[in-house]
Design a protein around this motif. Structure first.
Motif, PDB file in Angstrom:
ATOM      1  N   VAL B  37     136.536  39.562  72.511  1.00  0.00           N
ATOM      2  CA  VAL B  37     136.694  39.316  73.948  1.00  0.00           C
ATOM      3  C   VAL B  37     138.167  39.426  74.340  1.00  0.00           C
ATOM      4  O   VAL B  37     138.504  39.939  75.410  1.00  0.00           O
ATOM      5  CB  VAL B  37     136.112  37.925  74.303  1.00  0.00           C
ATOM      6  CG1 VAL B  37     136.464  37.540  75.729  1.00  0.00           C
ATOM      7  CG2 VAL B  37     134.611  37.927  74.121  1.00  0.00           C
ATOM      8  N   VAL B  38     139.036  38.981  73.445  1.00  0.00           N
ATOM      9  CA  VAL B  38     140.477  39.047  73.741  1.00  0.00           C
ATOM     10  C   VAL B  38     140.947  40.489  73.845  1.00  0.00           C
ATOM     11  O   VAL B  38     141.701  40.854  74.759  1.00  0.00           O
ATOM     12  CB  VAL B  38     141.275  38.287  72.645  1.00  0.00           C
ATOM     13  CG1 VAL B  38     142.755  38.591  72.745  1.00  0.00           C
ATOM     14  CG2 VAL B  38     141.032  36.800  72.763  1.00  0.00           C
ATOM     15  N   ILE B  39     140.477  41.365  72.926  1.00  0.00           N
ATOM     16  CA  ILE B  39     140.962  42.751  72.945  1.00  0.00           C
ATOM     17  C   ILE B  39     140.188  43.648  73.913  1.00  0.00           C
ATOM     18  O   ILE B  39     140.579  44.786  74.139  1.00  0.00           O
ATOM     19  CB  ILE B  39     140.938  43.399  71.536  1.00  0.00           C
ATOM     20  CG1 ILE B  39     139.503  43.497  71.016  1.00  0.00           C
ATOM     21  CG2 ILE B  39     141.851  42.701  70.570  1.00  0.00           C
ATOM     22  CD1 ILE B  39     139.353  44.542  69.941  1.00  0.00           C
ATOM     23  N   ALA B  40     139.100  43.118  74.482  1.00  0.00           N
ATOM     24  CA  ALA B  40     138.262  43.945  75.367  1.00  0.00           C
ATOM     25  C   ALA B  40     139.048  44.556  76.531  1.00  0.00           C
ATOM     26  O   ALA B  40     138.947  45.776  76.769  1.00  0.00           O
ATOM     27  CB  ALA B  40     137.077  43.131  75.869  1.00  0.00           C
ATOM     28  N   PRO B  41     139.833  43.773  77.274  1.00  0.00           N
ATOM     29  CA  PRO B  41     140.557  44.386  78.400  1.00  0.00           C
ATOM     30  C   PRO B  41     141.500  45.508  77.959  1.00  0.00           C
ATOM     31  O   PRO B  41     141.590  46.553  78.622  1.00  0.00           O
ATOM     32  CB  PRO B  41     141.357  43.216  78.991  1.00  0.00           C
ATOM     33  CG  PRO B  41     140.670  41.996  78.525  1.00  0.00           C
ATOM     34  CD  PRO B  41     140.080  42.321  77.202  1.00  0.00           C
ATOM     35  N   LEU B  45     141.088  49.392  79.046  1.00  0.00           N
ATOM     36  CA  LEU B  45     142.213  50.085  79.696  1.00  0.00           C
ATOM     37  C   LEU B  45     142.549  51.385  78.963  1.00  0.00           C
ATOM     38  O   LEU B  45     142.747  52.443  79.598  1.00  0.00           O
ATOM     39  CB  LEU B  45     143.441  49.167  79.715  1.00  0.00           C
ATOM     40  CG  LEU B  45     144.685  49.716  80.414  1.00  0.00           C
ATOM     41  CD1 LEU B  45     144.423  49.893  81.901  1.00  0.00           C
ATOM     42  CD2 LEU B  45     145.875  48.803  80.199  1.00  0.00           C
ATOM     43  N   ILE B  46     142.564  51.333  77.628  1.00  0.00           N
ATOM     44  CA  ILE B  46     142.839  52.547  76.844  1.00  0.00           C
ATOM     45  C   ILE B  46     141.754  53.599  77.092  1.00  0.00           C
ATOM     46  O   ILE B  46     142.030  54.782  77.279  1.00  0.00           O
ATOM     47  CB  ILE B  46     142.952  52.203  75.340  1.00  0.00           C
ATOM     48  CG1 ILE B  46     144.194  51.350  75.096  1.00  0.00           C
ATOM     49  CG2 ILE B  46     143.024  53.474  74.484  1.00  0.00           C
ATOM     50  CD1 ILE B  46     144.299  50.781  73.694  1.00  0.00           C
ATOM     51  N   GLY B  47     140.502  53.151  77.131  1.00  0.00           N
ATOM     52  CA  GLY B  47     139.393  54.067  77.415  1.00  0.00           C
ATOM     53  C   GLY B  47     139.531  54.702  78.778  1.00  0.00           C
ATOM     54  O   GLY B  47     139.282  55.906  78.957  1.00  0.00           O
ATOM     55  N   ALA B  60     133.518  49.505  76.876  1.00  0.00           N
ATOM     56  CA  ALA B  60     132.892  48.199  77.108  1.00  0.00           C
ATOM     57  C   ALA B  60     131.511  48.140  76.453  1.00  0.00           C
ATOM     58  O   ALA B  60     131.158  47.151  75.794  1.00  0.00           O
ATOM     59  CB  ALA B  60     132.780  47.943  78.611  1.00  0.00           C
ATOM     60  N   PHE B  61     130.747  49.209  76.613  1.00  0.00           N
ATOM     61  CA  PHE B  61     129.397  49.253  76.025  1.00  0.00           C
ATOM     62  C   PHE B  61     129.468  49.216  74.494  1.00  0.00           C
ATOM     63  O   PHE B  61     128.728  48.463  73.843  1.00  0.00           O
ATOM     64  CB  PHE B  61     128.684  50.526  76.497  1.00  0.00           C
ATOM     65  CG  PHE B  61     127.273  50.651  76.002  1.00  0.00           C
ATOM     66  CD1 PHE B  61     126.258  49.859  76.509  1.00  0.00           C
ATOM     67  CD2 PHE B  61     126.961  51.570  75.010  1.00  0.00           C
ATOM     68  CE1 PHE B  61     124.959  49.986  76.050  1.00  0.00           C
ATOM     69  CE2 PHE B  61     125.665  51.697  74.546  1.00  0.00           C
ATOM     70  CZ  PHE B  61     124.664  50.898  75.071  1.00  0.00           C
ATOM     71  N   THR B 128     136.530  49.498  66.627  1.00  0.00           N
ATOM     72  CA  THR B 128     136.367  48.057  66.860  1.00  0.00           C
ATOM     73  C   THR B 128     135.682  47.375  65.672  1.00  0.00           C
ATOM     74  O   THR B 128     136.062  46.265  65.299  1.00  0.00           O
ATOM     75  CB  THR B 128     135.555  47.762  68.133  1.00  0.00           C
ATOM     76  OG1 THR B 128     134.335  48.492  68.095  1.00  0.00           O
ATOM     77  CG2 THR B 128     136.323  48.114  69.368  1.00  0.00           C
ATOM     78  N   HIS B 129     134.702  48.053  65.079  1.00  0.00           N
ATOM     79  CA  HIS B 129     134.019  47.452  63.923  1.00  0.00           C
ATOM     80  C   HIS B 129     135.012  47.194  62.794  1.00  0.00           C
ATOM     81  O   HIS B 129     135.123  46.069  62.293  1.00  0.00           O
ATOM     82  CB  HIS B 129     132.896  48.393  63.461  1.00  0.00           C
ATOM     83  CG  HIS B 129     132.016  47.820  62.402  1.00  0.00           C
ATOM     84  ND1 HIS B 129     130.882  47.108  62.687  1.00  0.00           N
ATOM     85  CD2 HIS B 129     132.114  47.828  61.054  1.00  0.00           C
ATOM     86  CE1 HIS B 129     130.321  46.712  61.561  1.00  0.00           C
ATOM     87  NE2 HIS B 129     131.046  47.149  60.546  1.00  0.00           N
ATOM     88  N   LEU B 130     135.736  48.245  62.413  1.00  0.00           N
ATOM     89  CA  LEU B 130     136.681  48.089  61.303  1.00  0.00           C
ATOM     90  C   LEU B 130     137.874  47.216  61.694  1.00  0.00           C
ATOM     91  O   LEU B 130     138.334  46.382  60.915  1.00  0.00           O
ATOM     92  CB  LEU B 130     137.167  49.462  60.842  1.00  0.00           C
ATOM     93  CG  LEU B 130     136.153  50.252  60.002  1.00  0.00           C
ATOM     94  CD1 LEU B 130     136.687  51.638  59.710  1.00  0.00           C
ATOM     95  CD2 LEU B 130     135.847  49.527  58.708  1.00  0.00           C
ATOM     96  N   GLY B 131     138.370  47.411  62.909  1.00  0.00           N
ATOM     97  CA  GLY B 131     139.551  46.655  63.349  1.00  0.00           C
ATOM     98  C   GLY B 131     139.291  45.157  63.373  1.00  0.00           C
ATOM     99  O   GLY B 131     140.084  44.365  62.848  1.00  0.00           O
TER     100      GLY B 131
END
Lengths: 87, 166
Positions: B37-41, B45-47, B60-61, B128-131
């Motif tokens: 949730v923290v890295i979502a914004p 933004l990068i997307g 987001a999806f 995101t999975h690996l990170g």
């Protein structure tokens, strides 16, 4: 002329079918390795937890991370599949 | 010790042993979800910068799908571990199949939608999975290797000493 067009259309359809089949085959292959890995990992973790129930919490945590990392391989295969098939 | 069927029953039987108490796996996943949730914004933004609004929606999806996947994995392990260790093994295997099926279905359902950029979605799923896993692993490996550094470890030690001395 119409025969040539029909041949070209058939070739294009055959190419699409082959691409779809190859992508699906690649995804299937990519899921085999993680399946074996997760099975082995969980089997060993269950054995460890049964032998030392007091360390089950630590083993579960490590096991979960192992499952997630192994699963990343299947996810990479899946992403390659969707990119080959639909992108 | 043998039961009525002549089978040896002891603590090493995975059919009879089970995990009781708070699930450490669920704690790990809730931690991962907080970080997600923290890295979502930032990810959204990068997307958006790389692929416009379709990229932002795809990130987001993808992030939501990965977090749900983690949660489902932990939930299956939590539930099956309370049944028996053998059930845990089955749950892990079928859980893997179920979660792959869920991800495949989710992506196939939205692949033709106008708001989806498949490249951004694919990259998001992997990164995101690996990170998130590596981020969590940094914390987990530290607390496993140095239990004294685990938050609250010092307090627990003190309380034990106090109860013993009193």
């Amino acid at each position: 002329m119409s025969t040539t067009l029909a041949l070209l259309q058939t070739a294009a359809e055959a190419k699409n079918t082959a691409a779809a089949g190859s992508a699906g085959f690649a995804y299937g292959l990519a899921a085999i390795g993680p399946g074996i890995g997760i099975g082995y990992l969980v089997g060993q973790a269950v054995q460890a937890m049964a032998r030392q129930p007091e360390s089950a919490g630590q083993v579960q945590t490590t096991m979960f991370l192992g499952i997630a990392f192994t699963e990343a391989l299947a996810l990479i295969g899946f992403v390659v599949f969707i990119l080959l098939k639909f992108a | 010790m043998s039961n009525t069927f002549g089978v040896d029953v002891n603590e090493a039987n995975p059919l009879l042993s089970r995990f009781e108490g708070e699930s450490p796996v669920m704690q790990v996943v809730l931690d991962i979800m907080k970080r997600g949730v923290v890295i979502a914004p930032v990810g959204i933004l990068i997307g958006y910068l790389f692929a416009g609004s379709a990229g932002a929606w795809s990130v987001a999806f993808g992030l939501g799908m990965i977090l749900f996947n983690f949660f489902l994995s932990a939930w299956i392990i939590q539930v099956t571990a309370r049944i028996s260790f053998a059930a845990l093994a089955g749950g892990a295997m079928f859980g893997f199949l179920i979660r792959l099926g869920v991800i495949t279905t989710a992506v196939l359902l939205v692949r033709n939608a106008g708001w989806v950029d498949l490249v951004a979605l694919g990259v998001t799923i992997i990164i995101t999975h690996l990170g998130l896993l590596f981020w969590e692993l940094q914390y987990i490996s530290g607390s496993l290797a140095y239990p004294g550094l685990k938050p609250g470890a010092g307090l627990a030690d003190n309380s034990t000493k106090e109860s013993v001395s009193s």
